[in-house]
Design an enzyme around this catalytic site. Sequence first.
Site, PDB file in Angstrom:
ATOM      1  N   TYR A 165      66.443  25.179  37.584  1.00 47.85           N
ATOM      2  CA  TYR A 165      66.336  26.471  38.262  1.00 47.85           C
ATOM      3  C   TYR A 165      67.517  26.672  39.209  1.00 47.85           C
ATOM      4  O   TYR A 165      68.177  27.723  39.189  1.00 47.85           O
ATOM      5  CB  TYR A 165      65.019  26.531  39.041  1.00 47.85           C
ATOM      6  N   SER A 184      68.656  32.898  44.073  1.00 45.21           N
ATOM      7  CA  SER A 184      67.619  32.262  44.874  1.00 45.21           C
ATOM      8  C   SER A 184      68.288  31.424  45.946  1.00 45.21           C
ATOM      9  O   SER A 184      69.465  31.043  45.819  1.00 45.21           O
ATOM     10  CB  SER A 184      66.755  31.362  43.976  1.00 45.21           C
TER      11      SER A 184
END
Length: 258
Positions: free
Chosen positions: A157, A144
Amino acid sequence: MDFGLDDRTALVTGGGGRIGSEDCRVLAAEGAEVVALDVNLDAAEAVVDDVESAGGTAHAVACDLTDREDVRDTVAALEEETGGIDILVNNAAMVDARSQVKDYDDEVWDRDVAINLTGAYNVTREVFPHMLDREWGRVVNMSSMAGWQGGFGQVSYAATKAALIGFGKTLALEGARKGVTSNVIAPNIVVDEFADMSIEELEAFDSYFARIAKATPMRSLGREADVANLVAYLCSEQAGYVTGQVVGVTGGIDLFSF
């Protein structure tokens, strides 16, 4: 272009989710036999219905990536049933926390490490040796922009997605002389319905997404297909000399602009 996936089997973790389901549809459209693996069997079965309706071949499999015994048994059964997993897309992840470190929930941290990072390790640990033995394989790890640049309020995350970059590059080194490639994709936010919204509409819906769209040179968010099409290429015969790379699907948000 024919990506040469007609005789390949692709395992997509988190195959019932937004990006994972699109990965399944695109890989199946390119001719691969697809396994949509998800802890939510209903979601995986819905993807299989989509794939089969379009003329593709797919299977829904329930598996908890945090349970090593479950992963081991599932992969062993799939190896036998399909003749071998040629493609592994490590897509399963949790991304629902927005909290600074000082207020972070320890349970959320532990959960995200277990699913996003250790889950990818668990399934790769079972699949990768077979790829080496067959001297052909493709691994795609879904990172990401948060893994590249950090994510405010997303410490678990961002940390796990950053770790997947090192994980993917290490696999590239271990597979390089055996015909097994490993690459990493780092998307911006990719959600079809958000991509169609103007910044003003996004602002009314969610100011967080609106800020990201404003910071993106293309001034919009992306679509799941933007990622899935790249997945298909990285899994192709044509991408056989591409390994150890981190490829952004970002609309330019990672560029310096003013």
